[in-house]
Design a protein around this motif. Structure first.
Motif, mmCIF file in Angstrom:
data_model
loop_
_atom_site.group_PDB
_atom_site.id
_atom_site.type_symbol
_atom_site.label_atom_id
_atom_site.label_comp_id
_atom_site.label_asym_id
_atom_site.label_seq_id
_atom_site.Cartn_x
_atom_site.Cartn_y
_atom_site.Cartn_z
ATOM 1 N N GLU A 72 0.828 -1.211 0.000
ATOM 2 C CA GLU A 72 0.000 0.000 0.000
ATOM 3 C C GLU A 72 0.863 1.263 0.000
ATOM 4 O O GLU A 72 0.483 2.282 -0.595
ATOM 5 C CB GLU A 72 -0.947 -0.001 1.200
ATOM 6 N N ALA A 73 2.035 1.185 0.635
ATOM 7 C CA ALA A 73 2.941 2.334 0.622
ATOM 8 C C ALA A 73 3.432 2.604 -0.797
ATOM 9 O O ALA A 73 3.511 3.760 -1.236
ATOM 10 C CB ALA A 73 4.126 2.087 1.556
ATOM 11 N N ALA A 74 3.768 1.534 -1.514
ATOM 12 C CA ALA A 74 4.244 1.684 -2.899
ATOM 13 C C ALA A 74 3.157 2.302 -3.777
ATOM 14 O O ALA A 74 3.415 3.219 -4.567
ATOM 15 C CB ALA A 74 4.672 0.333 -3.454
ATOM 16 N N TRP A 75 1.930 1.789 -3.661
ATOM 17 C CA TRP A 75 0.833 2.328 -4.459
ATOM 18 C C TRP A 75 0.533 3.778 -4.092
ATOM 19 O O TRP A 75 0.232 4.609 -4.963
ATOM 20 C CB TRP A 75 -0.427 1.477 -4.299
ATOM 21 N N ALA A 76 0.627 4.081 -2.789
ATOM 22 C CA ALA A 76 0.380 5.458 -2.358
ATOM 23 C C ALA A 76 1.417 6.397 -2.961
ATOM 24 O O ALA A 76 1.095 7.505 -3.404
ATOM 25 C CB ALA A 76 0.423 5.534 -0.826
ATOM 26 N N LEU A 77 2.670 5.952 -2.990
ATOM 27 C CA LEU A 77 3.728 6.755 -3.611
ATOM 28 C C LEU A 77 3.457 6.944 -5.102
ATOM 29 O O LEU A 77 3.575 8.050 -5.635
ATOM 30 C CB LEU A 77 5.085 6.076 -3.409
ATOM 31 N N ALA A 78 3.095 5.856 -5.769
ATOM 32 C CA ALA A 78 2.857 5.933 -7.215
ATOM 33 C C ALA A 78 1.705 6.876 -7.542
ATOM 34 O O ALA A 78 1.753 7.618 -8.538
ATOM 35 C CB ALA A 78 2.562 4.542 -7.770
ATOM 36 N N LYS A 79 0.684 6.871 -6.715
ATOM 37 C CA LYS A 79 -0.494 7.705 -6.980
ATOM 38 C C LYS A 79 -0.193 9.191 -6.883
ATOM 39 O O LYS A 79 -0.907 10.008 -7.467
ATOM 40 C CB LYS A 79 -1.625 7.326 -6.029
ATOM 41 N N THR A 80 0.854 9.559 -6.142
ATOM 42 C CA THR A 80 1.200 10.981 -6.069
ATOM 43 C C THR A 80 1.711 11.499 -7.399
ATOM 44 O O THR A 80 1.582 12.681 -7.715
ATOM 45 C CB THR A 80 2.280 11.244 -4.999
ATOM 46 N N GLY A 81 2.330 10.596 -8.196
ATOM 47 C CA GLY A 81 2.897 11.018 -9.480
ATOM 48 C C GLY A 81 4.103 11.926 -9.333
ATOM 49 O O GLY A 81 4.566 12.510 -10.323
ATOM 50 N N ASP A 82 4.630 12.040 -8.134
ATOM 51 C CA ASP A 82 5.756 12.932 -7.876
ATOM 52 C C ASP A 82 7.043 12.362 -8.470
ATOM 53 O O ASP A 82 7.344 11.178 -8.305
ATOM 54 C CB ASP A 82 5.925 13.123 -6.364
ATOM 55 N N ALA A 83 7.802 13.207 -9.171
ATOM 56 C CA ALA A 83 9.029 12.741 -9.835
ATOM 57 C C ALA A 83 10.029 12.153 -8.854
ATOM 58 O O ALA A 83 10.792 11.238 -9.201
ATOM 59 C CB ALA A 83 9.664 13.898 -10.599
ATOM 60 N N SER A 84 10.037 12.635 -7.622
ATOM 61 C CA SER A 84 10.994 12.144 -6.631
ATOM 62 C C SER A 84 10.724 10.700 -6.229
ATOM 63 O O SER A 84 11.577 10.028 -5.650
ATOM 64 C CB SER A 84 10.949 13.029 -5.376
ATOM 65 N N ALA A 98 9.194 -6.713 -5.973
ATOM 66 C CA ALA A 98 9.429 -6.455 -7.398
ATOM 67 C C ALA A 98 8.139 -6.429 -8.208
ATOM 68 O O ALA A 98 7.943 -5.562 -9.071
ATOM 69 C CB ALA A 98 10.393 -7.489 -7.965
ATOM 70 N N ALA A 99 7.239 -7.377 -7.953
ATOM 71 C CA ALA A 99 5.998 -7.434 -8.733
ATOM 72 C C ALA A 99 5.126 -6.206 -8.477
ATOM 73 O O ALA A 99 4.508 -5.664 -9.400
ATOM 74 C CB ALA A 99 5.223 -8.710 -8.399
ATOM 75 N N VAL A 100 5.082 -5.750 -7.230
ATOM 76 C CA VAL A 100 4.316 -4.549 -6.895
ATOM 77 C C VAL A 100 4.932 -3.329 -7.575
ATOM 78 O O VAL A 100 4.232 -2.487 -8.148
ATOM 79 C CB VAL A 100 4.262 -4.340 -5.371
ATOM 80 N N ALA A 101 6.270 -3.246 -7.507
ATOM 81 C CA ALA A 101 6.955 -2.114 -8.144
ATOM 82 C C ALA A 101 6.659 -2.081 -9.641
ATOM 83 O O ALA A 101 6.417 -1.010 -10.217
ATOM 84 C CB ALA A 101 8.458 -2.226 -7.904
#
Length: 232
Positions: free
Chosen positions: A45-57, A72-75
């Motif tokens: 959920e942390a990975a998805w939350a990061l991805a949803k921000t769309g932030d370049a960092s 790896a599969a989630v990433a």
């Protein structure tokens, strides 16, 4: 901003999902900290939350995850629609990644048609692991160029039957830009003096670009080859 202190991993994972839906970039550092959790659900959920921000960092953070087979599969899923130079970010981790990580990198190379990473794909088709090989063959058609035709022809003629179809797709992709008549002649010339078994691997590609008279000629030739094989 910091996340509320929660001990229960299920609640923590749900909280990250909900906060991730808000796409609040100020929470990026907090989400990154949660990637250190021992809970698969929390890290996911942390990975998805990061991805949803769309932030370049976030891109380098998600890219590093492919080096850990747990994530790896989630990433890979998070990065499929992420903006920016995703393949450039994940490719450096390929060499030290496990099976899941290598599969993720290869899948992203194919999905992004990243011809600049073609060498990774070409080497991976010989990987001892079946999962990695399969991912490499799946990516092949997305990265090849006309200059690769000779190598692809040899690959088709030597590869096991399991991987013949993706190599055929790669050959057709490498022939892109040629007219159907040119494709037909090039494929027919290549298969001309080959054994019946090798010719059979060229027929599907030749038929795909052939006109009706050419198709009838192919069928006649195929019948003749079959007769010779039965008499041998």
């Amino acid at each position: 901003a910091a996340l509320p202190s929660v001990r229960n991993d299920d609640i923590k994972a749900y909280l990250q999902w909900w906060l991730g839906e808000q796409k609040d970039r100020s929470l990026v550092p907090a989400f990154e900290n949660c990637l250190l959790s021992g809970s698969d659900a929390v890290r996911t959920e942390a990975a998805w939350a990061l991805a949803k921000t769309g932030d370049a960092s976030v891109l380098p953070v998600l890219a590093r995850m492919v080096a850990d087979d747990r994530d790896a599969a989630v990433a890979e899923q998070c990065l499929k629609s992420f903006p920016g130079k995703v393949v450039d970010a994940v490719a450096p981790y390929y060499g030290n990644a496990g099976v899941a990580g290598k599969k993720a990198v290869l899948s992203l190379i194919g999905q992004r048609a990243a011809a600049s990473s073609k060498d990774i794909v070409m080497k991976a088709v010989s990987d001892p692991d079946e999962t990695v090989r399969g991912a490499a063959y799946d990516a092949l058609a997305s990265v090849v160029q006309p200059a690769d035709l000779a190598k692809l022809y040899s690959m088709l003629e030597l590869v096991s039957a399991d991987y013949a179809e993706p190599v055929q797709k790669a050959i057709i992709a490498a022939l892109n830009g040629k007219s159907d008549a040119e494709k037909y002649q090039m494929l027919k010339d290549r298969s001309g003096n080959a054994s019946a078994a090798v010719k059979a691997r060229y027929w599907p590609m030749i038929i795909e670009v052939a006109d009706i008279p050419q198709t009838l000629d192919i069928m006649a030739q195929n019948t003749a080859d079959a007769d010779l094989s039965s008499k041998a």
